[in-house]
Design a protein around this motif. Sequence first.
Motif, PDB file in Angstrom:
ATOM      1  N   TYR A   1       0.793  -1.056   0.042  1.00  0.00           N
ATOM      2  CA  TYR A   1       0.052   0.043  -0.048  1.00  0.00           C
ATOM      3  C   TYR A   1       0.766   1.420   0.010  1.00  0.00           C
ATOM      4  N   ALA A   2       1.749   1.137   0.832  1.00  0.00           N
ATOM      5  CA  ALA A   2       2.814   2.485   0.921  1.00  0.00           C
ATOM      6  C   ALA A   2       3.425   2.830  -0.362  1.00  0.00           C
ATOM      7  N   ALA A   3       4.058   1.780  -1.109  1.00  0.00           N
ATOM      8  CA  ALA A   3       4.502   1.909  -2.371  1.00  0.00           C
ATOM      9  C   ALA A   3       3.420   2.124  -3.464  1.00  0.00           C
ATOM     10  N   ALA A   4       2.277   1.948  -3.341  1.00  0.00           N
ATOM     11  CA  ALA A   4       1.493   2.211  -4.380  1.00  0.00           C
ATOM     12  C   ALA A   4       0.986   3.802  -4.253  1.00  0.00           C
ATOM     13  N   VAL A   5       1.134   4.268  -2.977  1.00  0.00           N
ATOM     14  CA  VAL A   5       0.697   5.455  -2.562  1.00  0.00           C
ATOM     15  C   VAL A   5       1.544   6.617  -3.458  1.00  0.00           C
ATOM     16  N   ASN A   6       2.625   6.210  -3.766  1.00  0.00           N
ATOM     17  CA  ASN A   6       3.693   6.844  -4.406  1.00  0.00           C
ATOM     18  C   ASN A   6       4.689   6.355  -5.335  1.00  0.00           C
ATOM     19  N   SER A   7       4.276   5.312  -6.006  1.00  0.00           N
ATOM     20  CA  SER A   7       5.160   4.399  -6.687  1.00  0.00           C
ATOM     21  C   SER A   7       5.407   5.101  -7.994  1.00  0.00           C
ATOM     22  N   ASN A   8       4.620   5.870  -8.422  1.00  0.00           N
ATOM     23  CA  ASN A   8       4.801   6.643  -9.888  1.00  0.00           C
ATOM     24  C   ASN A   8       5.305   7.941  -9.664  1.00  0.00           C
ATOM     25  N   CYS A   9       5.771   8.462  -8.468  1.00  0.00           N
ATOM     26  CA  CYS A   9       6.259   9.927  -8.524  1.00  0.00           C
ATOM     27  C   CYS A   9       7.789   9.859  -8.766  1.00  0.00           C
ATOM     28  N   PRO A  10       8.263  11.005  -9.259  1.00  0.00           N
ATOM     29  CA  PRO A  10       9.650  11.035  -9.638  1.00  0.00           C
ATOM     30  C   PRO A  10      10.461  10.412  -8.765  1.00  0.00           C
ATOM     31  N   ALA A  11      11.579   9.839  -9.196  1.00  0.00           N
ATOM     32  CA  ALA A  11      12.376   8.942  -8.432  1.00  0.00           C
ATOM     33  C   ALA A  11      13.552   9.714  -7.493  1.00  0.00           C
TER      34      ALA A  11
END
Length: 170
Positions: A14-24
């Motif tokens: 869940y935590a990864a999905a919250v911001n997984s597509n944000c700039p690296a």
Amino acid sequence: MAVFALVFLSVFAYAAAVNSNCPAHLPKTDNLREFRTSCYEFILDHPGDWHHAEADCRSRGGHLVDIHDYAEEAFLFNTCQQLGFHNDKGLWIGLTDGDAYKGEGNWHWVSNADISFVNWADGQPGMLGGSEDCVLMEFADNGKWHDYPCSGFLFFTQNHGWICEYPITK
């Protein structure tokens, strides 16, 4: 043990999905969230004036947030509540009429996006001698927008948190 591992993996996913597509280059913390086609970084722990806030967002490839509809406004407001933000008056957003390019009373987003939604509080935008050029989303007023001097007025400073917006990277 298996239940603990499943719960841990679920929370991690869940935590990864919250911001997984944000700039690296952005830190993947709870203060970084995705909504629709943008990532939002909630800067809540070191307040500054509006100019400092916009410069901070720009230095990391974003800009102060623009808000285009009630759903986006509700997402931002609710996320602030989830993050426990309640000790300040509000957060800076990217709406201004404080530059020579557009002129006083000509509100625009710093990203140059079209204004398709406003959430002004009653009596706003105000008129303090043309010096209220920057907008704060106020929590005491349920997320309504109030214009304020960007840096302060006379002996009063305007230091608040802010929300940066970045494009999603896929």
